[in-house]
Design a protein around this motif. Structure first.
Motif, PDB file in Angstrom:
ATOM      1  N   SER A   2     123.333 -98.119 -79.224  1.00  0.00           N
ATOM      2  CA  SER A   2     123.519 -98.919 -80.441  1.00  0.00           C
ATOM      3  C   SER A   2     123.719 -97.977 -81.623  1.00  0.00           C
ATOM      4  O   SER A   2     123.870 -96.776 -81.475  1.00  0.00           O
ATOM      5  N   LYS A   3     123.669 -98.560 -82.769  1.00  0.00           N
ATOM      6  CA  LYS A   3     123.948 -97.823 -84.010  1.00  0.00           C
ATOM      7  C   LYS A   3     123.142 -96.505 -84.092  1.00  0.00           C
ATOM      8  O   LYS A   3     121.951 -96.468 -83.895  1.00  0.00           O
ATOM      9  N   VAL A   4     123.846 -95.434 -84.379  1.00  0.00           N
ATOM     10  CA  VAL A   4     123.173 -94.144 -84.508  1.00  0.00           C
ATOM     11  C   VAL A   4     122.879 -93.881 -85.968  1.00  0.00           C
ATOM     12  O   VAL A   4     123.772 -93.861 -86.800  1.00  0.00           O
ATOM     13  N   GLU A   5     121.630 -93.693 -86.265  1.00  0.00           N
ATOM     14  CA  GLU A   5     121.279 -93.374 -87.639  1.00  0.00           C
ATOM     15  C   GLU A   5     121.455 -91.893 -87.833  1.00  0.00           C
ATOM     16  O   GLU A   5     120.833 -91.083 -87.163  1.00  0.00           O
ATOM     17  N   LYS A   6     122.300 -91.534 -88.756  1.00  0.00           N
ATOM     18  CA  LYS A   6     122.595 -90.112 -88.925  1.00  0.00           C
ATOM     19  C   LYS A   6     121.665 -89.478 -89.943  1.00  0.00           C
ATOM     20  O   LYS A   6     121.336 -90.071 -90.957  1.00  0.00           O
ATOM     21  N   PHE A   7     121.278 -88.266 -89.627  1.00  0.00           N
ATOM     22  CA  PHE A   7     120.524 -87.471 -90.586  1.00  0.00           C
ATOM     23  C   PHE A   7     121.568 -86.735 -91.416  1.00  0.00           C
ATOM     24  O   PHE A   7     122.299 -85.891 -90.908  1.00  0.00           O
ATOM     25  N   LEU A   8     121.679 -87.103 -92.680  1.00  0.00           N
ATOM     26  CA  LEU A   8     122.743 -86.527 -93.513  1.00  0.00           C
ATOM     27  C   LEU A   8     122.154 -85.777 -94.691  1.00  0.00           C
ATOM     28  O   LEU A   8     121.108 -86.131 -95.215  1.00  0.00           O
ATOM     29  N   ILE A   9     122.858 -84.734 -95.086  1.00  0.00           N
ATOM     30  CA  ILE A   9     122.471 -84.016 -96.293  1.00  0.00           C
ATOM     31  C   ILE A   9     123.569 -84.249 -97.321  1.00  0.00           C
ATOM     32  O   ILE A   9     124.755 -84.055 -97.032  1.00  0.00           O
ATOM     33  N   LYS A  10     123.179 -84.726 -98.497  1.00  0.00           N
ATOM     34  CA  LYS A  10     124.176 -85.101 -99.507  1.00  0.00           C
ATOM     35  C   LYS A  10     124.165 -84.119-100.667  1.00  0.00           C
ATOM     36  O   LYS A  10     123.120 -83.662-101.115  1.00  0.00           O
ATOM     37  N   ARG A  11     125.374 -83.786-101.124  1.00  0.00           N
ATOM     38  CA  ARG A  11     125.545 -83.010-102.359  1.00  0.00           C
ATOM     39  C   ARG A  11     126.687 -83.671-103.116  1.00  0.00           C
ATOM     40  O   ARG A  11     127.847 -83.544-102.707  1.00  0.00           O
ATOM     41  N   GLN A  15     129.006 -85.182 -97.854  1.00  0.00           N
ATOM     42  CA  GLN A  15     127.929 -85.440 -96.897  1.00  0.00           C
ATOM     43  C   GLN A  15     128.065 -84.496 -95.710  1.00  0.00           C
ATOM     44  O   GLN A  15     129.171 -84.271 -95.209  1.00  0.00           O
ATOM     45  N   TYR A  16     126.937 -83.980 -95.275  1.00  0.00           N
ATOM     46  CA  TYR A  16     126.936 -83.025 -94.163  1.00  0.00           C
ATOM     47  C   TYR A  16     126.058 -83.524 -93.019  1.00  0.00           C
ATOM     48  O   TYR A  16     124.995 -84.105 -93.250  1.00  0.00           O
ATOM     49  N   GLU A  17     126.545 -83.249 -91.788  1.00  0.00           N
ATOM     50  CA  GLU A  17     125.740 -83.539 -90.599  1.00  0.00           C
ATOM     51  C   GLU A  17     125.092 -82.239 -90.128  1.00  0.00           C
ATOM     52  O   GLU A  17     125.611 -81.157 -90.370  1.00  0.00           O
ATOM     53  N   VAL A  18     123.985 -82.378 -89.425  1.00  0.00           N
ATOM     54  CA  VAL A  18     123.284 -81.210 -88.909  1.00  0.00           C
ATOM     55  C   VAL A  18     123.440 -81.181 -87.385  1.00  0.00           C
ATOM     56  O   VAL A  18     123.396 -82.224 -86.731  1.00  0.00           O
ATOM     57  N   VAL A  19     123.673 -80.000 -86.854  1.00  0.00           N
ATOM     58  CA  VAL A  19     123.809 -79.843 -85.402  1.00  0.00           C
ATOM     59  C   VAL A  19     122.745 -78.850 -84.939  1.00  0.00           C
ATOM     60  O   VAL A  19     122.585 -77.775 -85.530  1.00  0.00           O
ATOM     61  N   ILE A  20     122.012 -79.230 -83.898  1.00  0.00           N
ATOM     62  CA  ILE A  20     120.888 -78.396 -83.465  1.00  0.00           C
ATOM     63  C   ILE A  20     120.937 -78.182 -81.953  1.00  0.00           C
ATOM     64  O   ILE A  20     121.205 -79.117 -81.193  1.00  0.00           O
ATOM     65  N   GLY A  21     120.690 -76.972 -81.526  1.00  0.00           N
ATOM     66  CA  GLY A  21     120.527 -76.658 -80.100  1.00  0.00           C
ATOM     67  C   GLY A  21     119.237 -75.877 -79.931  1.00  0.00           C
ATOM     68  O   GLY A  21     118.915 -75.017 -80.748  1.00  0.00           O
ATOM     69  N   LEU A  22     118.469 -76.198 -78.901  1.00  0.00           N
ATOM     70  CA  LEU A  22     117.169 -75.547 -78.736  1.00  0.00           C
ATOM     71  C   LEU A  22     117.120 -74.653 -77.505  1.00  0.00           C
ATOM     72  O   LEU A  22     117.661 -74.997 -76.455  1.00  0.00           O
ATOM     73  N   THR A 173     120.783 -83.958 -83.472  1.00  0.00           N
ATOM     74  CA  THR A 173     121.379 -84.134 -84.796  1.00  0.00           C
ATOM     75  C   THR A 173     120.369 -84.418 -85.912  1.00  0.00           C
ATOM     76  O   THR A 173     120.776 -84.729 -87.022  1.00  0.00           O
ATOM     77  N   SER A 174     119.081 -84.339 -85.607  1.00  0.00           N
ATOM     78  CA  SER A 174     118.109 -84.556 -86.686  1.00  0.00           C
ATOM     79  C   SER A 174     116.748 -83.986 -86.298  1.00  0.00           C
ATOM     80  O   SER A 174     116.468 -83.801 -85.108  1.00  0.00           O
ATOM     81  N   PRO A 175     115.900 -83.730 -87.288  1.00  0.00           N
ATOM     82  CA  PRO A 175     114.543 -83.258 -86.960  1.00  0.00           C
ATOM     83  C   PRO A 175     113.801 -84.262 -86.080  1.00  0.00           C
ATOM     84  O   PRO A 175     113.047 -83.860 -85.200  1.00  0.00           O
ATOM     85  N   GLU A 176     114.049 -85.556 -86.269  1.00  0.00           N
ATOM     86  CA  GLU A 176     113.351 -86.554 -85.465  1.00  0.00           C
ATOM     87  C   GLU A 176     113.801 -86.482 -83.999  1.00  0.00           C
ATOM     88  O   GLU A 176     112.979 -86.610 -83.090  1.00  0.00           O
ATOM     89  N   GLU A 177     115.091 -86.265 -83.769  1.00  0.00           N
ATOM     90  CA  GLU A 177     115.546 -86.115 -82.384  1.00  0.00           C
ATOM     91  C   GLU A 177     114.922 -84.878 -81.742  1.00  0.00           C
ATOM     92  O   GLU A 177     114.585 -84.896 -80.554  1.00  0.00           O
ATOM     93  N   VAL A 178     114.749 -83.832 -82.517  1.00  0.00           N
ATOM     94  CA  VAL A 178     114.113 -82.618 -81.988  1.00  0.00           C
ATOM     95  C   VAL A 178     112.670 -82.919 -81.594  1.00  0.00           C
ATOM     96  O   VAL A 178     112.193 -82.509 -80.531  1.00  0.00           O
ATOM     97  N   ASN A 179     111.985 -83.674 -82.418  1.00  0.00           N
ATOM     98  CA  ASN A 179     110.613 -84.087 -82.122  1.00  0.00           C
ATOM     99  C   ASN A 179     110.555 -84.839 -80.788  1.00  0.00           C
ATOM    100  O   ASN A 179     109.767 -84.497 -79.896  1.00  0.00           O
ATOM    101  N   VAL A 208     115.301 -72.161 -82.523  1.00  0.00           N
ATOM    102  CA  VAL A 208     116.002 -73.346 -83.012  1.00  0.00           C
ATOM    103  C   VAL A 208     117.332 -72.926 -83.640  1.00  0.00           C
ATOM    104  O   VAL A 208     117.350 -72.162 -84.603  1.00  0.00           O
ATOM    105  N   ASN A 209     118.440 -73.395 -83.060  1.00  0.00           N
ATOM    106  CA  ASN A 209     119.769 -73.064 -83.586  1.00  0.00           C
ATOM    107  C   ASN A 209     120.252 -74.201 -84.478  1.00  0.00           C
ATOM    108  O   ASN A 209     120.253 -75.353 -84.064  1.00  0.00           O
ATOM    109  N   VAL A 210     120.652 -73.853 -85.691  1.00  0.00           N
ATOM    110  CA  VAL A 210     121.034 -74.888 -86.658  1.00  0.00           C
ATOM    111  C   VAL A 210     122.395 -74.566 -87.264  1.00  0.00           C
ATOM    112  O   VAL A 210     122.658 -73.421 -87.629  1.00  0.00           O
TER     113      VAL A 210
END
Ligand code: ADP
Ligand code: MG
Length: 487
Positions: A2-11, A15-22, A173-179, A208-210
């Motif tokens: 279903s709908k993916v809530e994106k973790f976005l950083i705004k300036r 808007q920017y998305e975050v990509v993470i690999g552990l 794609t977010s700190p919560e997904e990493v959790n 943590v790769n960001v």
């Protein structure tokens, strides 16, 4: 999904998305080390668990620990990953005081476990995270910088302990997904018994790769690797702080340098450790002391028969067999001990009530006392009894909460508590009528209002009767009798 809530950083408008690999480093649950028979027990006096192999005396030869191989394969199966029948141990060369060999034995091009998948249950649906590989390697010793004002001390107890490095694809794609990801991987390993997942003792830590990219952009940005983060909270803080740093640089028109960084937990910021230019050239080559590791199908098959029911499968069973919601099932299976507790309680009690009491009252209690469920002050046996007393109407849900509180102080049998304190629910209609009549007599004005149409007052009467009975009246019966009397 279903709908993916994106973790976005705004300036501004950007808007920017975050990509993470552990890269998760999980200590193999094994009594002895990967290539020696020294103990791995945590907390021993420094340098008391160091064999000649671990201290890298000349001429010593590593001997592979079969148990650790099995543990890695089990973990690979738990990660739904491909098990590679041929893998190779390489030497990763670098100099450091806590690495007496001058190299770490690790796996590089040919790891023991290949691609796999971990499923995350997010509020917006299930999310699949790819596993790139799992490889086995030795841990290094520990340099201690804060015990002597002038010298760095070295403890080699950890030197040679087996680690599984579990590398994810850049799918988070977010700190919560990493959790959720870390907890899921930990839960799978705990179910399997392959790693105790104890982050305080360093059995589980991660690099943590960001990177960040403009929203919708398909090309990944340049990543920075934050080394050795040892708590989920710090991982989340490090990601947020690092992603914001990268966005600021991009907004200033600057470039991101691929580098290795450290997270300063006090300042909540990452700091450069080394850049790519001075990145190590580890000069990997196959360790000539170790043969390629060849595993037979039989060996893998035998291990497969030892795999217990894992969280995803348990969750499906709980939903199908017990009609639990996906949400409830998820909470109950996320920790092996919780699922065991639940399954013991429901052997003799109502499933729905059990699930509610465990995830509600019991979790709140454990949380308040900062205890694991295995240390629960209320045994599964006694909670099951309490639930049966609610189910058969001996006590109301409300009284049950009082009984529960008393049980929390020493795991007393709820039957005895109810007896001692006289808390039994009043279900005798004759007795209940006495309370009801008293309330009606004392509130004649309200009775008139009720009869002239103010039906909302019904709750008031129920409340008064409950109060008069000091909470012991059977609420359902009170309802029924009151309705008749007020007609
Ligand atoms: P290294 O040896 O450089 O640490 P690994 O292959 O061991 O490389 O690990 C690389 C990690 O970085 C993986 O977890 C991968 O998912 C992640 N990664 C790769 N590219 C990106 C990116 N652009 N942004 C974030 N993470 C990335
Ligand atoms: Mg790496």
């Amino acid at each position: 999904m279903s709908k993916v809530e994106k973790f976005l950083i705004k300036r501004g408008n950007n808007q920017y998305e975050v990509v993470i690999g552990l890269e998760v480093h999980a200590q193999v649950n094994s009594k002895s080390k990967l290539f020696s028979s020294s103990s791995t027990k945590f907390g021993a006096e420094p340098n008391t668990q160091v064999s000649l192999v671990d201290a890298a005396f000349p001429g010593m030869l590593p001997v592979i620990n079969e148990f650790c191989i099995k543990q890695a394969i089990k973990t690979g199966i738990g990660l739904k990953a491909k098990i590679n029948k041929r893998s190779i141990f390489d030497r990763k060369n670098y100099f450091y005081a806590d690495l007496p060999q001058g190299y770490q034995i690790s796996q590089y091009k040919y790891p023991i476990v290949g691609e796999g998948t971990v499923i995350l249950d997010m509020p917006y649906g299930q999310k699949k995270v790819g596993i790139e590989r799992l490889h086995l390697e030795q841990d290094a010793g520990k340099s201690i910088h804060d015990m002597d004002p002038k010298n760095t001390l070295v403890d080699l107890n950890r030197s040679g302990v087996a680690l599984m490095e579990i590398v994810s694809k850049p799918d988070l794609t977010s700190p919560e997904e990493v959790n959720v990801y870390i907890k899921k991987v930990r839960s799978i390993m705990r179910y399997l018994g392959t790693c105790d997942g104890n982050m305080q003792e360093g059995s589980l830590r991660a690099d943590v790769n960001v990177s960040v990219k403009r929203i919708g952009e398909s090309k990944l940005g340049t990543r920075c690797e934050i080394k050795n983060v040892n708590s989920i909270k710090f991982m989340q803080m490090a990601i947020t702080s690092e992603a914001n740093r990268q966005v600021d640089l991009i907004e200033e028109g600057k470039q991101i340098d691929q580098e290795t960084r450290l997270f300063d937990t006090k300042k909540n910021e990452t700091r450069s450790m080394r850049s790519k230019e001075d990145a190590h050239d580890y000069r990997y080559f196959p360790d000539p002391d170790l043969l390629p590791l060849e595993i037979t199908d039989d060996f893998i098959q035998k291990i497969k028969t030892e795999i217990p029911e894992l969280p995803d499968e348990k969750k499906s069973r709980f939903i199908e067999k017990f009609n639990l919601s996906s949400y409830e099932a998820n909470i109950l299976v996320s920790d092996l001990d919780t699922s065991k507790y639940f399954e013991t309680v429901i052997e003799n009690s109502d499933v729905k009530l059990s699930s509610n009491w465990i995830t509600g009252e019991l979790f709140a209690l454990l949380n308040e006392k900062n205890l694991e469920i295995s240390q629960s002050p209320i045994s599964s046996k006694n909670l099951s009894k309490l639930i049966n007393l609610i189910k058969d109407g001996t006590i109301s849900g409300k009284i049950a909460k009082t009984v529960f509180e008393i049980m929390a102080d020493g795991d007393k049998n709820p039957v005895d508590i109810i007896e001692e304190k006289g808390l039994k629910q009043q279900s005798d209609p004759k007795e209940l009528e006495k309370f009801i009549e008293k309330v009606i007599n004392e509130n004649q004005d309200k009775v008139k209002e009720y009869k002239s149409g103010k039906e909302k007052l019904f709750g008031f009467f129920v409340g008064q009767v409950m109060q008069a009975s000091r909470g012991k009246a059977n609420p359902q019966l009170v309802n029924e009798i009151l309705k008749k009397k007020l007609k």
